[in-house]
Design an enzyme around this catalytic site. Structure first.
Site, short mmCIF file in Angstrom:
data_model
loop_
_atom_site.label_atom_id
_atom_site.label_comp_id
_atom_site.label_asym_id
_atom_site.label_seq_id
_atom_site.Cartn_x
_atom_site.Cartn_y
_atom_site.Cartn_z
N ILE A 19 0.87 -1.07 0.01
CA ILE A 19 0.17 -0.09 -0.19
C ILE A 19 0.76 1.51 0.03
CG2 ILE A 19 -1.65 1.21 1.24
CD1 ILE A 19 -2.87 -1.48 2.27
N ASN A 103 1.75 5.21 6.91
CA ASN A 103 1.33 4.06 6.35
C ASN A 103 2.07 2.87 7.38
OD1 ASN A 103 0.39 1.81 4.38
ND2 ASN A 103 2.69 1.74 4.13
N SER A 154 -5.57 3.49 9.06
CA SER A 154 -6.08 2.82 9.89
C SER A 154 -6.52 1.26 9.54
CB SER A 154 -7.31 3.59 10.65
OG SER A 154 -8.11 2.68 11.71
N SER A 155 -7.75 0.65 9.94
CA SER A 155 -8.31 -0.63 9.50
C SER A 155 -9.25 -0.87 9.94
CB SER A 155 -7.30 -1.58 9.93
OG SER A 155 -7.86 -2.96 9.59
N TYR A 168 -3.88 -5.74 17.38
CA TYR A 168 -3.89 -5.02 16.04
C TYR A 168 -5.00 -4.06 16.13
CZ TYR A 168 -4.00 -4.05 11.06
OH TYR A 168 -3.91 -3.39 9.86
N LYS A 172 -5.32 0.16 15.91
CA LYS A 172 -5.91 1.11 14.94
C LYS A 172 -6.93 2.08 15.53
CE LYS A 172 -3.25 -0.14 11.70
NZ LYS A 172 -2.54 0.61 11.08
#
Length: 283
Positions: A19, A103, A154-155, A168, A172
């Site tokens: 990404i 990122n 983020s996610s 994880y 985020k």
């Protein structure tokens, strides 16, 4: 043809692959000069290749800078490297960083009993402390006219509660909280937004266990844009989608949303978590 980011300077962390590299290409295609950040010596050749390709293809200046942004010294070295490679155009002019894309990130999935302190500390160091230190080090060099742009990766994991992602997902969620705070604190310098990808092609998604993929299959099946299309998506992507329930995002699709937030037209958008997940998570 005028490019909307012509002459601006952007920093993309973790930009040697995936990404990050796609985001760097999107910004370069719009005229942005770039610092291609990477962490380990094993990524040096990749980062140099990305920088060279972007410079040749888009006529911008792109340089690789190695720095572990999860440490104060690393974040300082990243900004110092940017200053070294992109000095002000004239004596007395001010060095300025126009765009920052945080990122760089890692994921270590484990069920609650298997989560270790080392997993927790390292993931929070990279995913949360890293962006904070980068923005902290860059703050004196941000624009003073609200033209700056900061985008945090983020996610959907911050909101979906996927099994094995205690750590994880928590990182985020923390990053999204910081995004909102920075949007207020840095209002005269830059807009600050986050994007929240779901599954994205690349080694991080490929490293997921079959059990994890089975656990998110229902989410994938209900994500509007993850349905693979014969004759449009590559044959191997369509085949994999038949097993997993849908295709992951292409890196350029996430990069396009990041690039959109970096333009002048996004100047009235700040403190937001913007969908970059094909509709897996809807607010």
């Amino acid at each position: 043809m005028t490019r909307p980011l012509e002459g601006k300077l952007g920093i993309v962390t973790g930009a040697s692959r995936g990404i990050g590299a796609a985001i760097a290409e999107n910004l370069a295609s719009k005229g942005c000069n770039l610092v291609i950040n990477y962490t380990s010596s094993s990524s040096a050749d990749l980062a140099a290749s990305v920088a060279e390709q972007l410079s040749k293809t888009y006529g911008v200046r792109a340089v690789p800078v190695r720095a572990d942004v999860g440490t104060p010294a690393g974040a300082a070295a990243l900004i110092a490297g940017a200053q070294q490679h992109f000095p002000p155009p004239s004596e007395g002019a001010r060095f300025q960083i126009d765009i920052i894309v945080n990122n760089a990130g890692i994921a270590r999935n484990a069920l609650l009993p298997q989560v270790t302190v080392e997993d927790f500390e390292e993931t929070y160091r990279v995913n949360v402390l890293g962006p904070l230190l980068v923005v902290q080090a860059a703050q004196p060099h941000l624009p003073r006219d609200r033209s700056g742009r900061i985008v945090n990766l983020s996610s959907v994991s911050s909101s979906t509660g996927f099994v094995t992602q205690s750590v994880y997902g928590g990182t985020k969620a923390a990053l999204e909280a910081m995004t909102r705070t920075w949007a207020r604190e840095l209002a005269e310098n830059a807009t600050v937004n986050a994007v929240n990808p779901g599954p994205v092609e690349g080694p991080m998604y490929a490293a997921n266990t079959p059990e994890f993929l089975d656990g998110i299959r229902g989410w994938i099946l209900h994500t509007p844009l993850m349905k693979a299309r014969e004759g449009v998506d590559p044959d191997d992507v369509v085949r994999d989608a038949n097993e997993t329930g849908g295709r992951p995002a292409y890196t350029k699709e996430v990069a396009g949303i990041v690039g959109m937030l970096c333009g002048e037209d996004a100047g009235w958008c700040t403190g937001q978590v913007v969908c970059a997940n094909g509709g897996m998570l809807m607010h």
